[in-house]
Design an enzyme around this catalytic site. Structure first.
Site, PDB file in Angstrom:
ATOM      1  N   ASP A   1       0.832  -1.205   0.000  1.00 13.62           N
ATOM      2  CA  ASP A   1       0.000   0.000   0.000  1.00 13.62           C
ATOM      3  C   ASP A   1       0.875   1.268   0.000  1.00 13.62           C
ATOM      4  O   ASP A   1       2.072   1.214   0.335  1.00 13.62           O
ATOM      5  CB  ASP A   1      -0.890  -0.022   1.249  1.00 13.62           C
TER       6      ASP A   1
ATOM      7  N   ASP B   1     -10.382   2.140  -3.671  1.00 16.93           N
ATOM      8  CA  ASP B   1     -11.022   1.783  -2.399  1.00 16.93           C
ATOM      9  C   ASP B   1     -12.532   1.795  -2.543  1.00 16.93           C
ATOM     10  O   ASP B   1     -13.248   1.400  -1.623  1.00 16.93           O
ATOM     11  CB  ASP B   1     -10.621   2.780  -1.308  1.00 16.93           C
TER      12      ASP B   1
HETATM   13  C1  DGJ Z   1      -5.941   1.728   1.744  1.00 17.53           C
HETATM   14  C2  DGJ Z   1      -6.244   0.541   0.895  1.00 17.53           C
HETATM   15  O1  DGJ Z   1      -6.624   0.912  -0.379  1.00 17.53           O
HETATM   16  C3  DGJ Z   1      -7.296  -0.307   1.605  1.00 17.53           C
HETATM   17  O2  DGJ Z   1      -7.695  -1.359   0.786  1.00 17.53           O
HETATM   18  C4  DGJ Z   1      -6.705  -0.787   2.889  1.00 17.53           C
HETATM   19  O3  DGJ Z   1      -5.640  -1.639   2.630  1.00 17.53           O
HETATM   20  C5  DGJ Z   1      -6.266   0.385   3.733  1.00 17.53           C
HETATM   21  N1  DGJ Z   1      -5.418   1.280   3.008  1.00 17.53           N
HETATM   22  C6  DGJ Z   1      -5.561  -0.088   4.962  1.00 17.53           C
HETATM   23  O4  DGJ Z   1      -4.997   0.913   5.683  1.00 17.53           O
END
Ligand code: DGJ
Length: 808
Positions: free
Chosen positions: A505, A573
């Site tokens: 991430d 997301d």
């Molecule tokens: C952002 C990501 O896009 C989510 O899927 C998740 O992993 C969160 N971060 C976790 O902090």
């Protein structure tokens, strides 16, 4: 294939030709980019004409009245590499660089369009005139020293290397063209070498620049932000420079690096469309400039924003690789070129062309609140439904109980996983699933052991408070010590805990771009990305079995550079399927479905609060790498059954979804989106028919399938999906013996246990007929529901599966 004859370079792929030639003064003149041409066609009819002088233009080399040309004007003839015959060669009063179609252009010689490079040359001026010297054709693609690039693999590629020079400064510019004939993609990049004792400073250097005559172009970009990434935007290209760039330190969720220029006559299946993209994950810059003579200059490369690179004697600078493609078969043709290219020449290693597992990610189920028992309970439910991989997201390490602490400390949180990660991963494998783990290695919380021990690892501008994003700072990837720390920490876990998948991430943009280790901060952004690639190389190249999914708070680093390391990327997301139609739909212009992470989550959605049917959540996510991201232990039994059926269906058709030929349909109405995936052999295909918002008493719907064999007969059947009676609201009182209230206990109870089979349609028809369009059953029109009614309403959808009839 690449040839050089009649002073013209001809680059050809199966369905495109790209030509340029060397002018009498040694500039590279672009001639043509489009559909293939006969081999013996001369360049002359295609070239822009110079038969009249254009008022107020600056002439590169006018007819001299003086007796002799200065030495500096001597030029070599390209085909013979001989010097110009004599210094009294006639000038050309029609030769103005400003109105030539060029492959590259300098500064200070009369071209006033957007310059591909801005270099403070060793002589202290910005005047640069790179003139052709020689060429070489190499077999295969040619790798780079610092950056990832496309590779030829099994296919026959060739690379043209052209040497140009600014003689008075002794600076060389190499231009590389690699022809990936099988996928109709040509890549370009540039390398600058300083042969001068004095340094030069690069302020801007593009990977490629090309001038093409306007065709009433529309410029298509993919833009947005967090939870609204890669929405497609379209505008007519008008006079001036239109820029598509990022300054966030990554390829960004603001503007994806890739963009298209499409003829105003282009549709999804017809007309000329050009596409450009960059194999790069940092700040990018793409520009399309329509000149006053209707020539479009297209450029793509590193963003000159805050960029400055000093090149000492004998040093070289290499630009990232630019991708170019053309299709005369509309937007879908262009997308299909890029899809094949990315699957075959960008994605590499064990996961190349390999089907991706169906995963369950615990993020939206738990956020930071979980323990071993909760996780195991979720994993057991996932396994029962046929899920193949369990992914433990954020929160498993350090003091990570919220997003304010723990980032950087990758040792397991024993309160949550008392028996450690190795044991937990073992339990998941014992259940028969693969195990995946989340990291965010480029970041640190100030409340972490890492920051307490090494505050200098985080980016900070001296004398200034660093700016925070999601309560975190960015680690200094320009610093080799930081890179070593990341590699050791991550690989320590990967090598001890049996991990099959990594989600990497990157949750904030870069600020305070300053690394004490580099003297010149103009190098920062590019050095950061080189540092990132170094880390990814060291971690993942020796561990090719790991499926690596990149993520940047969703899709803020969805680019071809990352895809050289990770076969798939979390697209957003936002898991609301109606938004995903835009996000995945936007991405589909440039990236194949095999690269898009797409999950089914709960509704109302955590990002939009929109309530959508479970079937549509699946139907949209199926056009990607399917995963689930919800707490299965609070889902009703009847919905779990539906999920189990969805997963079984996806597994049966996964190759078609992930690696089939993808087509975007052109539905009759604005509130419909239609997508198709068809097997490469044309024997089977799946169409998704989505309704965004219903209108009252919807009219008749036509489904036009795509990519089938016109002369053969197919059967088409709707995927069987469940209809949950909550969708009928108060209307349910007409069919039940009792009178439940729409949000009351009775209805909720019924809804948990029973469902109806949604309307199933069956058709048999020639491919030609199916592609011409078949009429579907009526939608619900406000009264009289029966089993043959398609109940779409807001956000409804169906999948239609076409199979070649056995005897056809
Ligand atoms: C952002 C990501 O896009 C989510 O899927 C998740 O992993 C969160 N971060 C976790 O902090």
């Amino acid at each position: 294939m690449i040839t050089f004859a009649d002073n013209t370079f001809r680059l050809s792929t199966f369905e495109t030709a790209y030509w340029f030639r060397v002018t009498q003064f040694g500039h590279l003149e672009h001639i043509y980019y489009g559909a293939p041409l006969p081999d013996d066609q001369s360049a002359e009819p295609l070239a822009l004409k110079r038969t009249a002088q254009i008022g107020s233009s600056v002439i590169y080399c006018p007819k001299l009245t003086a007796p002799a040309e200065p030495e500096a004007r001597r030029r070599r003839r390209p085909d013979t590499a001989q010097p110009a015959a004599n210094v009294n060669d006639p000038g050309d009063d029609m030769y103005s660089l400003d109105v030539l179609c060029l492959e590259w252009s300098g500064i200070g010689k009369g071209d006033y369009r957007n310059a591909p490079a801005e270099i403070k040359m060793p002589d202290g001026t910005f005047t640069a005139d790179f003139v052709y010297q020689s060429y070489r054709i190499n077999t295969g693609s040619m790798g780079m020293d610092t950056l990832p690039s496309a590779y030829s693999g099994e296919s026959n590629c060739e690379t043209l290397e052209i040497t140009t020079r600014d003689e008075s400064n002794n600076v060389t510019l190499l231009l590389y063209y690699t022809v990936f004939a099988d996928t109709n993609v040509i890549t370009r990049r540039a390398v600058l070498k300083n042969g001068n004792k004095k340094p030069l400073t690069i302020r801007k250097i593009m990977s490629m620049s090309v001038d093409i005559p306007d065709d009433g172009f529309n410029l298509i970009t993919l833009d947005g932000g967090w939870i609204k990434e890669t929405n497609k935007h379209d505008r007519k290209l008008s006079y001036g420079v239109h820029v598509n760039s990022s300054t966030t330190g990554s390829s960004s969720n603001r503007h994806n690096p890739g963009f298209l220029l499409a003829s105003s006559r282009a549709t999804e299946t017809q007309g000329g469309v050009y596409g450009f993209n960059l194999v790069y994950s940092g700040n990018h810059y793409g520009a399309a400039e329509l000149s006053n003579h209707d020539i479009v200059r297209v450029q793509i490369g590193i963003n000159p924003y805050c960029f400055e690179w000093l090149l000492n004697e004998n040093e070289r600078f290499e630009t990232p690789e630019a991708l170019m493609s053309y299709s005369g078969k509309g937007y879908c043709g262009l997308s299909q070129n890029f899809h094949d290219f990315i699957n075959n020449h960008i994605v590499r290693g064990e996961w190349k062309n390999r089907e991706r597992p169906v995963l369950l990610n615990n993020w939206e189920a738990h956020f930071f609140k979980f323990d071993r028992e909760k996780l195991l309970e979720l994993a057991r439910s996932a396994k029962n439904l046929g899920i193949e991989m369990f992914v433990l997201d954020d929160g498993w390490f350090g003091e990570r109980d919220n997003d304010r602490a723990g980032l950087g400390d990758y040792s397991v949180n024993r309160k949550k996983l008392p028996q450690g990660l190795e044991e937990f991963s073992g339990r998941i494998h014992d259940m028969g699933m693969k195990f995946g783990l989340w990291f965010e290695p480029e970041m640190v919380n100030e409340d972490s052991d890492l920051f307490r021990a090494h505050p200098s690892y985080a980016l900070q501008t001296p004398g200034k408070q660093p700016a925070r994003g999601r309560n975190q700072l960015v680690l200094d990837l320009c610093n080799p010590e930081v890179r070593d720390y990341i590699v050791e920490n991550v690989t320590g876990i990967l090598d001890t805990c049996n991990i099959d998948y990594v989600k990497w991430d990157f949750n904030r943009h870069i600020s305070d771009a300053c690394s004490p280790g580099i003297t010149d901060q103009g190098k920062f952004f590019h050095s950061y990305i080189i540092g990132l690639y170094d880390i990814l190389n060291r971690i993942f190249t020796p561990r090719p079995h790991i499926l690596f999914e990149s993520c940047g708070a969703g899709g803020s680093r969805f680019d071809a550079g990352m895809l050289c390391y990770c076969p798939q990327i979390w697209a957003s997301d936002n898991t609301d399927p109606i938004e995903r139609l835009k996000i995945q739909g936007g991405l589909s212009y440039l990236y194949p479905l095999s690269t898009m992470g797409a999950h089914v989550s709960e509704a109302p959605h955590q990002q939009t609060l929109r309530d959508t049917p479970l079937a549509t959540r699946f139907n949209a996510a199926a056009f990607g790498c399917l995963g689930y991201e919800l707490d299965l232990n609070v889902v009703s039994q009847v919905k779990l059954k539906e999920i189990k059926e969805q997963i079984a269906f996806y597994k049966r058709h996964r190759r078609t979804f992930q690696y089939g030929i993808f087509w975007r349909g052109e539905p009759d109405k604005d509130n419909k989106v239609v997508w198709h995936c068809v097997n490469k052999d044309g024997k089977a295909g799946i169409s998704g028919f989505f309704q965004t918002q219903a209108t009252a008493s919807e009219g008749f719907d036509r489904l036009r399938m795509m990519g089938l064999d016109p002369k053969r007969v197919y059967t088409v059947t709707t995927r069987q999906q469940r209809l949950f009676i909550e969708r009928f609201g108060g209307l349910i009182k007409h069919v039940l013996p009792v009178k439940p209230s729409p949000d009351g206990f009775i209805l909720r109870t019924i809804n948990k246990r029973y469902s109806l089979t949604d309307c199933v349609e069956k058709y048999t028809a020639y491919g030609e007929t199916l592609m011409g369009g078949i009429m579907l059953n009526n939608q619900f029109m406000g009264s009289n529901y029966n089993k043959n009614t398609r109940l779409l309403g807001d956000f409804g959808s169906n999948l239609y599966i076409a199979k070649l009839k056995a005897d056809s």
